[in-house]
Scaffold this motif. Structure first.
Motif, short mmCIF file in Angstrom:
data_model
loop_
_atom_site.label_atom_id
_atom_site.label_comp_id
_atom_site.label_asym_id
_atom_site.label_seq_id
_atom_site.Cartn_x
_atom_site.Cartn_y
_atom_site.Cartn_z
N PHE A 8 -27.49 -12.26 34.24
CA PHE A 8 -27.49 -10.81 34.18
C PHE A 8 -26.30 -10.32 33.37
CE2 PHE A 8 -28.99 -12.07 38.45
CZ PHE A 8 -30.29 -11.61 38.38
N HIS A 9 -26.42 -9.12 32.85
CA HIS A 9 -25.25 -8.47 32.26
C HIS A 9 -25.34 -6.98 32.55
CE1 HIS A 9 -28.10 -7.81 28.93
NE2 HIS A 9 -27.33 -6.82 28.56
N VAL A 10 -24.19 -6.33 32.52
CA VAL A 10 -24.09 -4.91 32.82
C VAL A 10 -23.95 -4.14 31.52
CG1 VAL A 10 -22.70 -3.13 33.95
CG2 VAL A 10 -23.06 -5.33 35.07
N GLU A 11 -24.81 -3.16 31.35
CA GLU A 11 -24.67 -2.24 30.22
C GLU A 11 -24.12 -0.93 30.76
OE1 GLU A 11 -28.35 -3.71 27.37
OE2 GLU A 11 -28.38 -1.70 28.20
N HIS A 12 -23.27 -0.30 29.97
CA HIS A 12 -22.65 0.94 30.40
C HIS A 12 -22.67 1.92 29.24
CE1 HIS A 12 -19.21 3.64 31.27
NE2 HIS A 12 -19.76 3.60 32.47
N GLY A 13 -23.07 3.13 29.52
CA GLY A 13 -23.11 4.16 28.49
C GLY A 13 -22.86 5.53 29.10
N ILE A 14 -23.22 6.55 28.37
CA ILE A 14 -22.94 7.91 28.83
C ILE A 14 -23.78 8.29 30.05
CG2 ILE A 14 -22.16 8.70 26.58
CD1 ILE A 14 -24.89 10.04 26.21
N TYR A 15 -24.88 7.59 30.28
CA TYR A 15 -25.74 7.89 31.43
C TYR A 15 -25.45 6.99 32.62
CZ TYR A 15 -28.21 10.58 27.95
OH TYR A 15 -28.52 11.47 26.95
N GLY A 16 -24.42 6.17 32.57
CA GLY A 16 -24.05 5.31 33.69
C GLY A 16 -24.24 3.84 33.35
N GLY A 17 -24.25 3.02 34.38
CA GLY A 17 -24.38 1.58 34.20
C GLY A 17 -25.72 1.09 34.68
N ARG A 18 -26.13 -0.06 34.14
CA ARG A 18 -27.37 -0.68 34.59
C ARG A 18 -27.27 -2.18 34.42
NH1 ARG A 18 -31.60 1.16 29.88
NH2 ARG A 18 -30.36 0.42 28.14
N VAL A 19 -28.03 -2.90 35.23
CA VAL A 19 -28.05 -4.36 35.17
C VAL A 19 -29.28 -4.78 34.39
CG1 VAL A 19 -28.23 -6.48 36.52
CG2 VAL A 19 -26.88 -4.58 37.39
N MET A 20 -29.07 -5.68 33.44
CA MET A 20 -30.16 -6.20 32.62
C MET A 20 -30.25 -7.70 32.83
SD MET A 20 -31.15 -3.44 31.07
CE MET A 20 -32.19 -4.06 29.77
N ALA A 21 -31.47 -8.22 32.92
CA ALA A 21 -31.67 -9.67 33.01
C ALA A 21 -31.65 -10.25 31.60
CB ALA A 21 -33.00 -9.98 33.69
N ARG A 22 -31.00 -11.37 31.44
CA ARG A 22 -30.91 -12.02 30.14
C ARG A 22 -32.17 -12.81 29.80
NH1 ARG A 22 -25.92 -11.78 27.78
NH2 ARG A 22 -24.17 -11.35 29.15
N SER A 23 -32.96 -13.17 30.81
CA SER A 23 -34.16 -13.96 30.56
C SER A 23 -35.24 -13.57 31.55
CB SER A 23 -33.87 -15.46 30.67
OG SER A 23 -33.51 -15.78 31.99
N LEU A 24 -36.47 -13.95 31.26
CA LEU A 24 -37.56 -13.67 32.18
C LEU A 24 -37.56 -14.62 33.37
CD1 LEU A 24 -40.42 -12.99 29.60
CD2 LEU A 24 -39.10 -11.34 30.90
N GLN A 25 -37.13 -15.84 33.14
CA GLN A 25 -37.07 -16.84 34.22
C GLN A 25 -35.69 -16.82 34.83
OE1 GLN A 25 -38.16 -20.81 33.09
NE2 GLN A 25 -37.44 -21.68 35.01
N LEU A 26 -35.62 -16.47 36.10
CA LEU A 26 -34.33 -16.36 36.77
C LEU A 26 -33.98 -17.59 37.58
CD1 LEU A 26 -34.49 -12.65 37.92
CD2 LEU A 26 -33.34 -13.60 35.93
N THR A 27 -34.96 -18.41 37.94
CA THR A 27 -34.70 -19.64 38.67
C THR A 27 -35.48 -20.78 38.03
OG1 THR A 27 -36.55 -19.42 40.22
CG2 THR A 27 -34.46 -18.39 40.86
N GLY A 28 -35.07 -21.98 38.35
CA GLY A 28 -35.83 -23.15 37.95
C GLY A 28 -36.98 -23.38 38.92
N SER A 29 -37.71 -24.44 38.72
CA SER A 29 -38.80 -24.79 39.63
C SER A 29 -38.22 -25.39 40.90
CB SER A 29 -39.74 -25.80 38.96
OG SER A 29 -40.30 -25.24 37.80
#
Length: 78
Positions: A8-29
Motif C-alpha cells: 500500500f501507499h498513501v497519497e495526499h493532496g488538497i482533498y486529504g489522504g487516501r490509501v492505494m493498493a500497489r497491486s491487485l493481489q494482496l496475498t499469496g496462495s
C-alpha cells in the motif's frame, strides 16, 4: 513505502489522504489457517502504518504552512 510489505501507499493532496493498493493481489496462495492468519495480520499491520502516515499528513495540512517562514492562514497579514 508504507509498512514492511510495500503493498500500500498513501497519497495526499488538497482533498486529504487516501490509501492505494500497489497491486491487485494482496496475498499469496494460502493453504492453511496459519498462513491465512499470518498474511492478513501483516496486511493489517501495513494498513495501521498507512493510518499513521495519513494522520501525520493531515496534521501537517491542518497546521498551515509546510515550510518554516511561510505565512499560514492563522497568521495576521498586514
Amino acid at each position: 513505502m508504507t509498512g514492511i510489505l510495500d503493498k500500500f501507499h498513501v497519497e495526499h493532496g488538497i482533498y486529504g489522504g487516501r490509501v492505494m493498493a500497489r497491486s491487485l493481489q494482496l496475498t499469496g496462495s494460502c493453504v492453511s489457517d496459519d498462513e491465512i492468519d499470518t498474511a492478513i495480520g501483516m496486511l493489517k499491520d501495513d494498513l495501521d502504518a498507512c493510518a499513521k502516515e495519513m494522520k501525520r499528513l493531515v496534521k501537517i495540512n491542518n497546521t498551515g504552512a509546510l515550510f518554516e517562514g511561510w505565512p499560514s492562514a492563522n497568521d495576521d497579514v498586514l
